[in-house]
Design an enzyme around this catalytic site. Sequence first.
Site, mmCIF file in Angstrom:
data_model
loop_
_atom_site.group_PDB
_atom_site.id
_atom_site.type_symbol
_atom_site.label_atom_id
_atom_site.label_comp_id
_atom_site.label_asym_id
_atom_site.label_seq_id
_atom_site.Cartn_x
_atom_site.Cartn_y
_atom_site.Cartn_z
ATOM 1 N N GLY C 36 9.595 -49.712 13.041
ATOM 2 C CA GLY C 36 10.058 -51.022 14.032
ATOM 3 C C GLY C 36 9.509 -52.195 14.158
ATOM 4 N N CYS C 245 43.181 -47.750 13.889
ATOM 5 C CA CYS C 245 43.224 -48.402 11.947
ATOM 6 C C CYS C 245 45.270 -48.254 11.608
ATOM 7 C CB CYS C 245 42.349 -47.750 11.013
ATOM 8 S SG CYS C 245 43.098 -48.271 9.927
ATOM 9 N N CYS C 248 44.477 -45.367 8.013
ATOM 10 C CA CYS C 248 44.592 -44.376 8.445
ATOM 11 C C CYS C 248 44.500 -43.637 9.960
ATOM 12 C CB CYS C 248 43.217 -43.754 8.610
ATOM 13 S SG CYS C 248 41.765 -44.640 8.503
ATOM 14 N N CYS C 270 40.425 -49.946 9.135
ATOM 15 C CA CYS C 270 38.665 -49.780 8.823
ATOM 16 C C CYS C 270 38.280 -51.031 8.193
ATOM 17 C CB CYS C 270 38.646 -48.544 8.580
ATOM 18 S SG CYS C 270 39.002 -47.189 9.686
ATOM 19 N N CYS C 276 37.594 -44.407 5.713
ATOM 20 C CA CYS C 276 39.261 -45.089 5.834
ATOM 21 C C CYS C 276 39.867 -44.572 5.040
ATOM 22 C CB CYS C 276 39.127 -46.444 5.784
ATOM 23 S SG CYS C 276 41.308 -47.008 6.089
#
Lengths: 206, 371, 284
Positions: C36, C245, C248, C270, C276
């Site tokens: 980080g 979605c 899908c 998506c 997807c």
Amino acid sequence: MQWSAFDDPVHDSQRAYRQLLSTMAEPGTVEDMLESPLRPEDAAIGAACWATLLTLCDLDTRVWLTPELAAGGLGEGLRFHTGSRLVDTPAEADFALVTPATLADPTRVFNEGSDIYPDRSTTLLVVLERLDTEGPWRLQGPGIPGFRRLGIGEGDALMSRLAANQSRFPRGLDAILTCGARLAAVPRSTRITSSRVEEADPCMSQ
Amino acid sequence: MYVAVKGGEQAIANAHRWLADRRRGSRESAELEVAQVEGQLRLAVARVMAEASLYDPELAALAIKQASGDMVEAVFLLRAYRTTLPRLAETVPLDTAAMHIERRVSATYKDIPGGQVLGPTYDYTHRLLDFLQLAKGETPTPVEAEEMLATCPQILELLDDEGLLEREADDGSEPYDITRDPPDFPVDRATRLQMLARGDEGYLLALGYSTQRGYGRNHPFAGEIRLGRVAVEIEVEECEVPMCIGEIEISECQMINQFGGSREVAPQFTRGYGLAFGHNERKTMAMALVDRALRAEELGETPTGPAQQAEFVLAHADSVESAGFVSHLKLPHYVDFQSELELLRRLRREHAARRLQPDEQPTTAPEEQQA
Amino acid sequence: MNDYSDATTGYNFAYLDEQTKRMIRRGLLKAVAIPGYQVPFGGREMPMPYGWGTGGMQLTASVLGQDDVLKVIDQGADDTTNAVSIRAFFERVAGVTTTSATAEADVIQTRHRIPEQPLRQGQILVFQVPIPEPLRFIEPSEEETRLMHALEEYGVMHVKLYEDIARHGHIATTYAYPVKVDGRYVTDPSPIPKFDNPKLHMAEALMLFGAGREKRLYAIPPYTRVESLDFEDHPFEVQQWEEPCAICGARDTFLDEVITDDRGGRMFVCSDTDYCQSRREEVA
């Protein structure tokens, strides 16, 4: 036999680097270094250590070599192949090539970086007699699911130096461990404890 | 039925082809030659070389042609090429006092050793469009002096002798290299000058101008502006004197600014410095103003203007960086935008619900929760 | 006259010279060792504009090998123009195999999304980062923010988030939502939607972040604690959609809104095109 460079500097160093990156990202995992550029017969460092030096060092790096590892003209070989500057004191070094015995000497002081720039610290390149996942050292922290074990032989001096990282994080020392062709790493983020008691540990050492 | 858009690769290839066609323009006119750009748009070439930090007039001209005259794009093209070049040697510092002068003016003295030399300047042209250039007029050859100008002393050195001007000495330290290392604020003057030297001319001009209008005023005089060619030299092993590897054209501006001084140090004029590849006078003047403004703290002045704030000035000076980041807003941000839409719709629903039930306190506002 | 006869072929494998790669590689090892923390690096100009992924590209170029399979996505999709452009760049300068299948990729360079399919051990996800400093919008000075990180002084960040709550009833940050890595550094996860933040926590893949213009790189190693900043009375939560979605039928993915006509018609699909498509193929 002489100190040799990589046969294919671009691709060999890339492969070696990915192994270094993956061992640093997953402390306590031990890999066999795939690249093994040739070393003189009397060299005191193994293939993993020499490949690491060739991969990471160049004109912009300062390297300190502990005298006990300088056999076979390592200093000249390193300077010739990488252009690195050899320095006289470990505190000046970006990379310090050491053994656990070197680290047992409290007068050997390394650069731990600052709180503002903790990255400006020495990376220890440690040459070991033993390196496997069976030993008494328990590693926890980033890169480690649960814990991992590490065996390094007579390495108390190394591990006590690295265990001290916890108290001064983010300052600290990162270590790349080598033994022959074997490679592992213990960054400063790793929390180290010792348990001489052997526990069943089927899945964590890989 | 919605089908995800495909064929980005073909679209990009077609865009490039169309762009090439636009660049070429009408096939009834002759194609622009790079040598023409280099020879006839030399101020554009100079600007591109300066901001790209690469002295190569031919490639700068190519970049200008390739960019259809978009200077920021041309700077970027040349900079991206520069970054792939190996560094073969380091030169010794340029000696601008030894310049073969084409132009040299000072606003501080009427007459100066070596004289005022106007050189090829637009300064006193009347800005009337020259319609003769629309037709193909002949250009007269310049009037040339019989002798080359001797090298002239720098005006500021003359003041130096009297102690009226702060002295600038080389402390011999290795300069930071902004092309290889990330800036580490606060940065020293040598680093600042490097960043200003490749800074966008328009940006530096605006900042320099702002100091003249009172946002960090520093009372400048154009001590000396000079333009000409200087030798580039490198040190070679086994040679006692540095070896000349060529000449480059540069512009230099030395500003003289109002006094500094303290109980220990007598009052002295201070300086601002500007240097750029090629004929780049406006840039070097603006640079000198900004350099002086950035010395505020060092000279014990309280920063009051934007041009005196080092991190602000330097972090935004590079046109390759700023143009890139502004233009990246053209890239798709569907995902971030969708995230904002989702929140905004929720906030508006909640807002509407609160308005319908005015007596009820919103349950989500924390300050009321705590009250 | 210049001689440019090798102008199109004269570049090193993956464009960057070896010395630049080594500099970045050393920086990445430090970044991994200090999860980080933003490591300053000598970022180079790339032949693409700053802000368009030059940081991610430099990292990818430094880790990529000739046997790697590379995937490049922008907004979750393999076929957005900038993803196409970056993929074509690496095909040209490194000759690597590319894929759109998340599972087949060794290295994935991404802008603004983490793939829906969980990444596996050994994969590397490279993020393109515009502003790596999570404190930048609170404190514009680099000198100051560097000190705040050193002193672990992150109170201002919580104040900012709390001001949002006071004003809107919610934290108004929806992407580039700040996280704390391994309990120490507050870190910018790049402008991914906060929907993706939970995928950072204890991920199996190594995640590398590159900011070219700002010349910073940082990392989140695998199996690392990553917490999104929040408050006890306002816990972190991710976006949700009321509908699945439209292609899908997935209910657990990040959806892009698509305008279908000029009468307010819209649908949701998506954003991860590979995910997807693979779901559609499973159904079919």
